[in-house]
Design an enzyme around this catalytic site. Sequence first.
Site, short mmCIF file in Angstrom:
data_model
loop_
_atom_site.label_atom_id
_atom_site.label_comp_id
_atom_site.label_asym_id
_atom_site.label_seq_id
_atom_site.Cartn_x
_atom_site.Cartn_y
_atom_site.Cartn_z
N SER A 73 0.70 -1.03 -0.01
CA SER A 73 0.21 0.08 -0.04
C SER A 73 0.92 1.40 0.08
CB SER A 73 -0.86 -0.04 1.37
OG SER A 73 -1.66 1.06 1.34
N GLY A 75 0.27 3.84 -2.85
CA GLY A 75 -0.12 4.70 -3.97
C GLY A 75 1.19 5.07 -4.83
N LYS A 128 -4.27 -6.87 3.66
CA LYS A 128 -4.18 -5.66 2.78
C LYS A 128 -5.70 -5.54 2.65
CE LYS A 128 -2.94 -2.65 -0.27
NZ LYS A 128 -4.07 -2.13 -0.95
N HIS A 131 -7.02 -3.44 5.09
CA HIS A 131 -6.52 -2.22 5.24
C HIS A 131 -7.35 -1.42 4.05
CE1 HIS A 131 -4.31 0.64 2.66
NE2 HIS A 131 -3.69 1.01 3.74
N ASN A 132 -7.73 -1.96 2.96
CA ASN A 132 -8.61 -1.28 2.00
C ASN A 132 -9.92 -1.11 2.44
OD1 ASN A 132 -6.15 -1.81 0.50
ND2 ASN A 132 -7.35 -1.79 -1.37
N GLU A 135 -9.66 1.78 4.84
CA GLU A 135 -9.58 2.91 3.85
C GLU A 135 -10.81 3.48 3.41
OE1 GLU A 135 -6.47 2.44 0.74
OE2 GLU A 135 -8.07 3.07 -0.59
N LYS A 205 -12.65 -0.56 -6.87
CA LYS A 205 -12.07 -1.45 -7.65
C LYS A 205 -12.62 -3.02 -6.83
CE LYS A 205 -8.13 0.75 -9.86
NZ LYS A 205 -7.13 1.43 -8.67
N ARG A 391 -38.61 -17.03 15.39
CA ARG A 391 -38.15 -18.17 14.23
C ARG A 391 -38.66 -19.44 14.93
NH1 ARG A 391 -32.88 -19.29 15.20
NH2 ARG A 391 -32.53 -20.32 13.18
N HIS A 397 -37.65 -23.55 14.86
CA HIS A 397 -36.30 -23.45 14.79
C HIS A 397 -35.48 -23.64 16.16
CE1 HIS A 397 -36.23 -22.86 10.60
NE2 HIS A 397 -36.99 -21.59 10.65
N SER A 422 -37.52 -28.19 13.99
CA SER A 422 -36.54 -28.34 12.81
C SER A 422 -35.17 -28.67 13.35
CB SER A 422 -36.43 -27.23 12.10
OG SER A 422 -35.78 -26.17 12.79
N SER A 423 -34.23 -29.14 12.51
CA SER A 423 -32.75 -29.55 13.05
C SER A 423 -32.07 -28.14 13.25
CB SER A 423 -32.18 -30.05 11.86
OG SER A 423 -32.32 -29.52 10.71
N TYR A 425 -28.95 -25.88 12.93
CA TYR A 425 -27.79 -25.35 12.42
C TYR A 425 -27.43 -23.74 12.29
CZ TYR A 425 -29.99 -24.97 8.16
OH TYR A 425 -30.92 -24.28 7.19
C1 6PG Z 1 -3.22 1.47 -1.32
C2 6PG Z 1 -4.67 1.58 -2.14
C3 6PG Z 1 -4.69 1.08 -3.40
C4 6PG Z 1 -5.77 1.82 -4.46
C5 6PG Z 1 -6.84 1.19 -3.92
C6 6PG Z 1 -8.26 2.03 -4.61
O1 6PG Z 1 -3.39 0.89 -0.26
O2 6PG Z 1 -2.41 1.79 -2.08
O3 6PG Z 1 -5.73 1.19 -1.43
O4 6PG Z 1 -4.74 -0.39 -3.38
O5 6PG Z 1 -5.73 3.00 -4.42
O6 6PG Z 1 -7.13 -0.13 -4.35
O7 6PG Z 1 -9.10 1.25 -4.45
P1 6PG Z 1 -10.69 1.45 -5.02
O8 6PG Z 1 -10.33 1.79 -6.49
O9 6PG Z 1 -11.62 0.36 -4.65
O10 6PG Z 1 -10.97 2.88 -4.25
#
Ligand code: 6PG
Length: 427
Positions: A73, A75, A128, A131-132, A135, A205, A391, A397, A422-423, A425
Site C-alpha cells: 500500500s 499509492g 491488505k 486495510h483497503n 480505507e 475496484k 423463528r 427453529h 426443525s434441525s 444449525y
Molecule cells: C493502497 C490503495 C490501493 C488503491 C485502492 C483503490 O493501499 O495503495 O488502497 O490499493 O488505491 O485499491 O481502491 P478503490 O478503487 O476500490 O477505491
Amino acid sequence: MGAELGQYSRSGRSAPCPVTHRPSEGSRRRHGTVPLLEAGDIILMEEFRVQDTTRRCKELREKGVLFVGSGVSGGEEGARYGPSLMPGGDKEAWPHIKKIFQSVAAKVNTGEPCCDWVGEEGAGHFVKMVHNGIEYGDMQLICEAYHLMKDILGMEHDEMATVFGEWNKTELDSFLIEITANILKFRDSDGKHLLPKIKDSAGQKGTGKWTAISALEYGVPVTLIGEAVFARCLSSLKDERVQASKRLDGPKMTQFSGNKKAFLEDIRKALYASKIISYAQGFMLLRQAAKEFGWTINYGGIALMWRGGCIIRSAFLGKIKDAFDRNPDLQNLLLDDFFKKAVEDCQDSWRRVISTGVQIGIPMPCFTTALSFYDGYRHEMLPANLIQAQRDYFGAHTYELLWKPGEFIHTNWTGHGGNVSSSSYNA
Ligand code: 6PG
C-alpha cells in the site's frame, strides 16, 4: 503500486526480471511459470485474492517452491518513497527476503520499517484487503464530516480546508485528513475550487467489497466498512438520485441554530469515535480470519505496518500498536483503557452530531452505524430473544434459555403447531 513483485532466487541463480504486468490466469497456464522453477525458489506476488494465495502456497509447497503473497500500500508516493508491505505465506521464505522488504518499506519516526511478517498462507493479502476496507471507512467518515460542514454549517471550501488542517494536528492526524485539506483548497485553472465540479459518483475496484463479503462470510459485524461500500453504490446511482431529489421531500427543519464552533468540535469527535469503531471492527475480522484459517497473526505488527507508508497511515495506529503491546491477546480494541476512554469522551458529541444530522436530513451511514455498533456491543441484553422466539414460532427453529446454554428447545406457541422442531444449525 505495481502488480507482481517478481521472483527471487534463494539459490543465487539470476532471478527472472520482475513481471510488470499481471497476466491473465489463462496466459499463466499457457506460459507455465511453475515448470521453470526449482525447489528453493521463492515467488513473491502482490495483491491477489486471499483464496488464490492460500491455494498457490499449498500447491507450490509440494514442489519445494516458497510462495509469498504481500500486500502493498502507498499509492504513487509509496512507490517512490517506500510503501507499507504486508507479506504472508511460506514463513521459510521470510529470512531470505526480510532485509530486502524492510529496507524498501517506509519507516516510522523511530526508524522501524512498515513491514513485518504477517502470517501464514493468504494472511498478508487478507490484511491488505482489510486495510483497503478500513480505507473505504475512513474516506466515507471524512465525506460525512465534509457534508455536515458544507450543508449544515454552510462553510466555504477554504474554511473547511483550514478546519481539516487543524484537525490534522489532533488525534485525527493522518494522510487522508491531510490530503482532504489539500483537495478542499485546490483551485482549477479558472481560479475556482475544483472539488465542487467533480461528479459525486464514487468508483471502486472491489477490495472494500471483498472485506464486507468476508465479514458476512465469517459472521463478523464489520458494519462500518459495509456501509462505506454501500455509500459508494448509492452515490453511483446519480441519475436516479437526480430524479428522486425532485420528488422526495426531506424534513421541514433545514437550518442549524446552534453554536458553529462547538458543533465543529462535535463533528471532529464524532469522526474520531467512529474511526475507533471501524478499526475495532477491522481487527475483529482479522481475529476471526486467523481462527478460521489457523493463522497466527501479529496484530501489533499490523498496526505498525499501517503506521506509515500506506493510505490509512496515521498517528492513531501508533495507539493501536500500544494497545496490542499492552495486551497481545486483546479481544477488542474498545476494551483497551485508552480506546474505551477515548470513545466515552467523544460520545456526547457523537450523539449530538447524529441527532442534528438526522433532524436536518443529512445522510451519515458510517457515523450512525458506528454508534449503533457501540450501543449494541455495550448492551448485555439485545432484542434477539424476540428473533429467536419468532423463528421458533413460525419454523420450529428452537431457542436456548438464558440459564441453559447449549440446550435447544422448541415451544408449541399456538397449541396446534406440534412439538416437532426443525434441525438446528447455524449459517
Ligand atoms: C493502497 C490503495 C490501493 C488503491 C485502492 C483503490 O493501499 O495503495 O488502497 O490499493 O488505491 O485499491 O481502491 P478503490 O478503487 O476500490 O477505491
